[in-house]
Design an enzyme around this catalytic site. Structure first.
Site, PDB file in Angstrom:
ATOM      1  N   GLY A  46     116.314  50.950  27.622  1.00  0.00           N
ATOM      2  CA  GLY A  46     115.432  50.138  28.451  1.00  0.00           C
ATOM      3  C   GLY A  46     116.010  50.027  29.847  1.00  0.00           C
ATOM      4  CD  GLN A  51     118.773  47.186  34.072  1.00  0.00           C
ATOM      5  OE1 GLN A  51     117.732  47.392  33.454  1.00  0.00           O
ATOM      6  NE2 GLN A  51     119.969  47.406  33.556  1.00  0.00           N
ATOM      7  CB  CYS A  94     122.887  45.402  29.784  1.00  0.00           C
ATOM      8  SG  CYS A  94     121.882  45.416  31.267  1.00  0.00           S
ATOM      9  CG  LEU A  95     121.735  51.458  30.956  1.00  0.00           C
ATOM     10  CD1 LEU A  95     120.561  52.295  31.446  1.00  0.00           C
ATOM     11  CD2 LEU A  95     122.834  52.368  30.405  1.00  0.00           C
ATOM     12  CG  HIS A 136     117.983  43.319  27.428  1.00  0.00           C
ATOM     13  ND1 HIS A 136     119.283  43.213  26.972  1.00  0.00           N
ATOM     14  CD2 HIS A 136     118.070  43.959  28.621  1.00  0.00           C
ATOM     15  CE1 HIS A 136     120.112  43.749  27.869  1.00  0.00           C
ATOM     16  NE2 HIS A 136     119.391  44.211  28.874  1.00  0.00           N
ATOM     17  CD  GLU A 137     115.277  46.506  29.687  1.00  0.00           C
ATOM     18  OE1 GLU A 137     115.499  46.368  30.907  1.00  0.00           O
ATOM     19  OE2 GLU A 137     116.154  46.879  28.883  1.00  0.00           O
ATOM     20  CG  HIS A 140     117.323  43.182  33.255  1.00  0.00           C
ATOM     21  ND1 HIS A 140     118.564  42.978  33.818  1.00  0.00           N
ATOM     22  CD2 HIS A 140     117.530  43.972  32.172  1.00  0.00           C
ATOM     23  CE1 HIS A 140     119.487  43.606  33.085  1.00  0.00           C
ATOM     24  NE2 HIS A 140     118.891  44.214  32.076  1.00  0.00           N
TER      25      HIS A 140
HETATM   26 NI    NI Z   1     119.771  45.374  30.569  1.00  0.00          NI
END
Ligand code: NI
Length: 172
Positions: A46, A51, A94-95, A136-137, A140
């Site tokens: 995701g 991000q 998470c990235l 989660h997204e 963000h």
């Molecule tokens: Ni994330």
């Protein structure tokens, strides 16, 4: 399509509430394609526009396992319309939070409303990993990272680790 740079915490640009997309046009479609390419390259399941430094309510998700058909989802203005009373726990990563994995409790299932890449309103029932990933997204897009769901102690340990990692990277 192009790969975009993924911001990593701590970074004030990851803590901003993102603006709604007015209409899914060519610019947003190009952003979605870049985000998917960046996510697959990372690799991750995701990615939110914030991000890659774009403060718009856009996310991409693909929770297909290795060897399975890709199941890319592109969503603008995703919104949880309903969630299951029941909670489930997943170990999240998470990235933008490299090398940290912690258990987070969230509703096990949810209904999400969004605009698709053709600017059409859609709703999707999600459960399991997909439900976790979408929540989660969406976090963000409100400037929230999964480590914000941890206990104060665990969060401060994570932030310390991330800050140290950044210093080392800057020095190398
Ligand atoms: Ni994330």
């Amino acid at each position: 399509m192009a790969l975009r740079e993924i911001l990593t915490a701590p970074d004030p640009r990851l803590t901003v509430a993102c603006a709604k997309v007015v209409s899914v046009d060519d610019e947003i479609r190009a952003l979605m394609d870049d985000m998917l390419e960046t996510m697959y390259d990372a690799p991750g399941i995701g990615l939110a526009a914030i991000q890659v430094g774009v403060h718009k309510r856009v996310i991409v998700v693909d929770v297909a396992g290795e060897g399975e058909e890709p199941q890319p989802l592109k969503m603008a203005n995703p919104e949880i319309l309903d969630d299951h009373g029941q909670l489930s726990i997943y170990q999240e990563g998470c990235l933008s939070v490299p090398d940290i994995y912690e258990e987070v409790e969230r509703p096990a299932a949810c209904v999400v409303g969004y605009l698709d890449e053709h600017n059409q309103p859609q709703t999707l029932k999600a459960e399991g990993l997909l439900a976790t990933c979408i929540q989660h997204e969406i976090d963000h897009l409100n400037g929230i990272l999964f480590i914000d769901h941890l206990s104060k102690l665990k969060k401060s340990m994570a932030v310390k680790k991330l800050t140290k990692r950044k210093k080392l990277q800057a020095a190398s």
